[in-house]
Design a protein around this motif. Structure first.
Motif, PDB file in Angstrom:
ATOM      1  N   LEU A 248       6.831  -1.786  -8.323  1.00 41.16           N
ATOM      2  CA  LEU A 248       5.601  -1.018  -7.370  1.00 41.16           C
ATOM      3  C   LEU A 248       5.338  -1.388  -6.026  1.00 41.16           C
ATOM      4  CD1 LEU A 248       2.690  -1.321 -10.061  1.00 41.16           C
ATOM      5  CD2 LEU A 248       3.489   0.766  -9.430  1.00 41.16           C
ATOM      6  N   ARG A 249       5.600  -2.729  -5.604  1.00 37.84           N
ATOM      7  CA  ARG A 249       5.616  -3.447  -4.230  1.00 37.84           C
ATOM      8  C   ARG A 249       6.918  -2.596  -3.508  1.00 37.84           C
ATOM      9  NH1 ARG A 249       6.759  -9.553  -2.491  1.00 37.84           N
ATOM     10  NH2 ARG A 249       8.821  -9.010  -3.435  1.00 37.84           N
ATOM     11  N   SER A 250       7.792  -2.654  -4.105  1.00 36.84           N
ATOM     12  CA  SER A 250       9.277  -1.772  -3.392  1.00 36.84           C
ATOM     13  C   SER A 250       8.820  -0.635  -2.977  1.00 36.84           C
ATOM     14  CB  SER A 250      10.166  -1.868  -4.305  1.00 36.84           C
ATOM     15  OG  SER A 250      11.599  -1.310  -3.852  1.00 36.84           O
ATOM     16  N   LEU A 251       8.067   0.214  -4.042  1.00 39.68           N
ATOM     17  CA  LEU A 251       7.860   1.658  -3.933  1.00 39.68           C
ATOM     18  C   LEU A 251       6.694   1.796  -2.562  1.00 39.68           C
ATOM     19  CD1 LEU A 251       7.527   3.005  -7.480  1.00 39.68           C
ATOM     20  CD2 LEU A 251       9.144   3.874  -5.647  1.00 39.68           C
TER      21      LEU A 251
ATOM     22  N   GLY B 172       6.632   3.427   1.145  1.00 36.76           N
ATOM     23  CA  GLY B 172       5.556   4.401   1.519  1.00 36.76           C
ATOM     24  C   GLY B 172       5.395   5.526   0.437  1.00 36.76           C
ATOM     25  N   GLN B 173       5.863   5.121  -0.797  1.00 31.96           N
ATOM     26  CA  GLN B 173       6.026   6.316  -1.799  1.00 31.96           C
ATOM     27  C   GLN B 173       4.822   5.942  -2.846  1.00 31.96           C
ATOM     28  OE1 GLN B 173       9.745   5.579  -3.510  1.00 31.96           O
ATOM     29  NE2 GLN B 173      10.700   7.226  -2.270  1.00 31.96           N
ATOM     30  N   CYS B 174       4.006   4.624  -2.803  1.00 32.92           N
ATOM     31  CA  CYS B 174       2.767   4.818  -3.616  1.00 32.92           C
ATOM     32  C   CYS B 174       2.005   3.353  -2.931  1.00 32.92           C
ATOM     33  CB  CYS B 174       3.250   4.213  -4.978  1.00 32.92           C
ATOM     34  SG  CYS B 174       3.587   2.330  -5.412  1.00 32.92           S
ATOM     35  N   LEU B 175       0.688   3.498  -3.182  1.00 28.53           N
ATOM     36  CA  LEU B 175      -0.359   2.661  -3.030  1.00 28.53           C
ATOM     37  C   LEU B 175      -0.814   1.915  -4.143  1.00 28.53           C
ATOM     38  CD1 LEU B 175      -0.264   5.131  -0.738  1.00 28.53           C
ATOM     39  CD2 LEU B 175      -2.396   3.919   0.099  1.00 28.53           C
ATOM     40  N   PRO B 176      -0.264   0.830  -4.683  1.00 31.99           N
ATOM     41  CA  PRO B 176      -0.810   0.099  -5.879  1.00 31.99           C
ATOM     42  C   PRO B 176      -1.918  -0.965  -5.501  1.00 31.99           C
ATOM     43  CG  PRO B 176       1.317  -0.809  -5.315  1.00 31.99           C
ATOM     44  CD  PRO B 176       1.006   0.188  -4.085  1.00 31.99           C
ATOM     45  N   PHE B 177      -2.925  -0.991  -6.366  1.00 28.12           N
ATOM     46  CA  PHE B 177      -3.958  -1.848  -6.031  1.00 28.12           C
ATOM     47  C   PHE B 177      -4.717  -2.401  -7.274  1.00 28.12           C
ATOM     48  CE2 PHE B 177      -4.288   1.251  -2.720  1.00 28.12           C
ATOM     49  CZ  PHE B 177      -4.153   0.480  -1.619  1.00 28.12           C
TER      50      PHE B 177
END
Length: 219
Positions: A80-83, A87-92
């Protein structure tokens, strides 16, 4: 002066970021980036809440206990951090009164002339009916439009999942249609409703709407 299109595409606008706090029925709601050290809380809640979560999540390889063990979080966090850095996701992570309460992700970010993504979330069973999921969706979608530069956010939900449908409608999403046998969930291909919201539809923002209707308070 607006940044060049190449510059905007080459960065990761909107992540990492901290959002909130927002007061909801369950407590003080805040959003922060996922962390490697979330492993313990993430695994503990997901193992405890198998019956609460499994009927609504995509079918995965292996048993639930293996997929949600402490040691399954680090590779998920890394991916998730790599994505996010591309700029391909915002994981929170969703936090309530400083405690881990769930996850929310803006995923499959597509820029250029589309500028769309989906939002997905899960919340601890102890936070159900506390306004946590609705507040989290509002915070993250407002952020995606205002800071991440997106234009449309969609969400899919099984017709049987009445609580999640309420979350989306309270947050300001509208139903667009029905996807037949859309996703493999709980071992079978399931129909899903499609919900969406665009930047033009949010007015002063989804959080502002929740506050105006008494569902949340600014902190």
């Amino acid at each position: 002066m607006q940044p060049a299109a190449y510059d905007l595409e080459s960065r990761h606008p909107g992540w990492p970021a901290r959002l909130g706090p927002l007061r909801v029925a369950a407590g003080d709601l805040a959003i922060r980036p996922i962390r490697l050290r979330d492993a313990g809380d993430w695994s503990r809640i997901r193992l405890r809440d198998q019956e609460h979560l499994e009927p609504w999540e995509p079918t995965g390889p292996g048993p639930w206990r293996d997929r949600n063990s402490f040691w399954s979080w680090p590779p998920q966090w890394t991916a998730l951090r790599s994505l996010a850095r591309r700029g391909q996701c915002l994981p929170f992570t969703i936090m309530v009164d400083g405690e881990f309460a769930g996850q929310i992700t803006i995923g499959n970010v597509i820029r250029a002339s589309l500028r769309s993504a989906w939002v997905g979330y899960w919340v601890s069973s102890s936070m159900v009916k506390g306004g946590v999921a609705t507040g989290a969706v509002a915070l993250v979608v407002d952020h995606a439009f205002a800071v991440a530069g997106l234009h449309r956010i969609e969400a899919t939900v099984r017709p049987e999942n009445a609580p999640s449908i309420k979350v989306l409608t309270k947050a300001g999403f509208r139903q667009e249609g029905l996807f037949r046998r859309y996703l493999d969930v709980a071992g079978d291909w399931r129909d899903h409703y499609s919900y969406a919201v665009t930047a033009e539809e949010t007015g002063p923002g989804l959080v502002a709407r929740l506050v105006a209707t008494g569902r949340a308070e600014y902190r």
